[in-house]
Design a protein around this motif. Sequence first.
Motif, PDB file in Angstrom:
ATOM      1  N   HIS A  66       0.848  -1.191   0.068  1.00 30.84           N
ATOM      2  CA  HIS A  66       0.087   0.146  -0.048  1.00 30.84           C
ATOM      3  C   HIS A  66       0.929   1.490   0.045  1.00 30.84           C
ATOM      4  O   HIS A  66       1.902   1.341   0.810  1.00 30.84           O
ATOM      5  CB  HIS A  66      -0.840   0.000   1.205  1.00 30.84           C
TER       6      HIS A  66
ATOM      7  N   ARG B  47      -2.554   8.098 -10.548  1.00 29.24           N
ATOM      8  CA  ARG B  47      -3.795   7.289 -11.036  1.00 29.24           C
ATOM      9  C   ARG B  47      -3.624   6.852 -12.504  1.00 29.24           C
ATOM     10  O   ARG B  47      -3.871   5.658 -12.706  1.00 29.24           O
ATOM     11  CB  ARG B  47      -5.160   8.081 -10.565  1.00 29.24           C
TER      12      ARG B  47
ATOM     13  N   ASP C 210      -7.241   6.161  -2.603  1.00 27.21           N
ATOM     14  CA  ASP C 210      -8.183   4.992  -1.951  1.00 27.21           C
ATOM     15  C   ASP C 210      -8.334   5.331  -0.612  1.00 27.21           C
ATOM     16  O   ASP C 210      -9.147   4.275   0.060  1.00 27.21           O
ATOM     17  CB  ASP C 210      -7.407   3.798  -2.404  1.00 27.21           C
TER      18      ASP C 210
ATOM     19  N   PRO D 180     -13.659   5.918   0.792  1.00 29.01           N
ATOM     20  CA  PRO D 180     -12.445   5.537   0.909  1.00 29.01           C
ATOM     21  C   PRO D 180     -12.156   4.988   2.283  1.00 29.01           C
ATOM     22  O   PRO D 180     -12.808   5.183   3.314  1.00 29.01           O
ATOM     23  CB  PRO D 180     -11.387   6.942   0.886  1.00 29.01           C
ATOM     24  N   ARG D 181     -10.655   4.264   2.374  1.00 28.71           N
ATOM     25  CA  ARG D 181     -10.501   3.697   3.582  1.00 28.71           C
ATOM     26  C   ARG D 181      -9.973   4.748   4.696  1.00 28.71           C
ATOM     27  O   ARG D 181      -9.467   6.096   4.134  1.00 28.71           O
ATOM     28  CB  ARG D 181      -8.980   2.691   3.481  1.00 28.71           C
TER      29      ARG D 181
ATOM     30  N   ARG E  57     -16.824   7.826  -6.336  1.00 27.75           N
ATOM     31  CA  ARG E  57     -16.243   7.017  -5.977  1.00 27.75           C
ATOM     32  C   ARG E  57     -16.545   6.333  -4.675  1.00 27.75           C
ATOM     33  O   ARG E  57     -17.335   6.903  -3.985  1.00 27.75           O
ATOM     34  CB  ARG E  57     -14.791   7.559  -5.716  1.00 27.75           C
TER      35      ARG E  57
ATOM     36  N   PRO F  94      -2.955  -0.053  -4.040  1.00 28.36           N
ATOM     37  CA  PRO F  94      -3.782   1.264  -3.462  1.00 28.36           C
ATOM     38  C   PRO F  94      -2.861   2.245  -3.094  1.00 28.36           C
ATOM     39  O   PRO F  94      -1.783   2.084  -2.604  1.00 28.36           O
ATOM     40  CB  PRO F  94      -4.186   0.247  -2.000  1.00 28.36           C
TER      41      PRO F  94
END
Length: 306
Positions: free
Chosen positions: A91, A125, A177, A209-210, A206, A158
Motif C-alpha cells: 500500500h 492514478r 483510495d 475511501p479507507r 467513488r 492502493p
Amino acid sequence: MTVGVTLDTTGTDLTLDDAVRQAREARASGLASLWFGQTFGHDAPTVAAVIGRDVPGIQLGTAALPVFGRHPLLVSSQAQTVQAATGGRFHLGLAVGTKLISEGGLGIPFERPVARLREFLTVLRQLLETGEADFEGELITARTSWPARVPGAAPTVPVLVAAMGPQALRVSGRLADGILPYLAGPRALEEHIVPELHRAAQEAGRPAPRVVAFVPGVVTPDPEPLRARLYEDLAFYEQIPSYARVIEQSGHRHAADLAVVGDEKDLADAVRRYRDAGATDVVVSGTEIAGDDARLRTWEVLGELA
C-alpha cells in the motif's frame, strides 16, 4: 476492520535483518498490516519489498512518502516494483510533508502543497491504472513514451494520503483510495475528517475511501514513565499547524493526550472507539519505546483484536 502496527526504521538502530525478524513476530501475533515511516534513513518502500519477500501473509505500507522531492513517474515505478516483490500486498502511503523537510532538508520551496498533491495523484492514478501518462499541469509534467508497467505487479496499487485538513481531504476523497490520519482522535474523525472525506468521494462518484487511523499506544504495567516520555517525544507535532488543529478537534491540548498507554482493556477500548468513529483500519505506533517485552505484548493484544 483490520489492525496493524508501525515498525520504526527511521529513528532507531534497527537493521534490515532486525526489521525482518520483527515483521515475523508481527505476523505470528496475528496482525494484519505493517507500516514504515520515511525520513532520511531506510527507504520505506525498499524495506517493504525486503520484508515482503521473506514474510508472507501480512500487508505492507508506507506512512508516508512526501510528494515534494519526488516525481509520480518514479514513484509509480517504485510502487509497482514493491507490489511485484510482495505479491500484491503493498500500500503506497503519500504525504505533502512539512516545510522543515522540504525547505530545510531538500531545498525545495514548500509552496502550494495541496495543488502539488492534486497533480501528483492525478498523474499517479493514470500511471497505475493505464500504464501511461500525458499530463502538463502548473507544477508537474509527466509523459510516457512507452507503457510504464512492471511485470508481475498487481493490476493496481492502493494509494493512501496522510490527509487531515479540509483541502487535502477533498483531494484525497476524489483521487486516492484512503487516508492515513495521525494524532486525529475519534472526535476529530467522526465530526470533521470522515464526513469531509466521504462527501468528496461521493461527489466524484467513488466508493467510500479507507480511513487508516494511526494511534500511539502501548500495553504496559507501568504507564507513567512512558506517558511522560511521549509528552516529550510528541511535542514536536504541536508546533505543526495541521497537527495542532486536529489535536484541538480531538478535544485535547497535547499530542500525547491521544496516546493509549495502559492495560489490555485500555487498548482494546481505544481501538473500538476509533472503529465506531469511522476508522476502517487502526494502526498502533510507538510500541518500540517500551522495550521488546511490552512491544510483543501490545502486538499480541492487537492480534487478538484483529
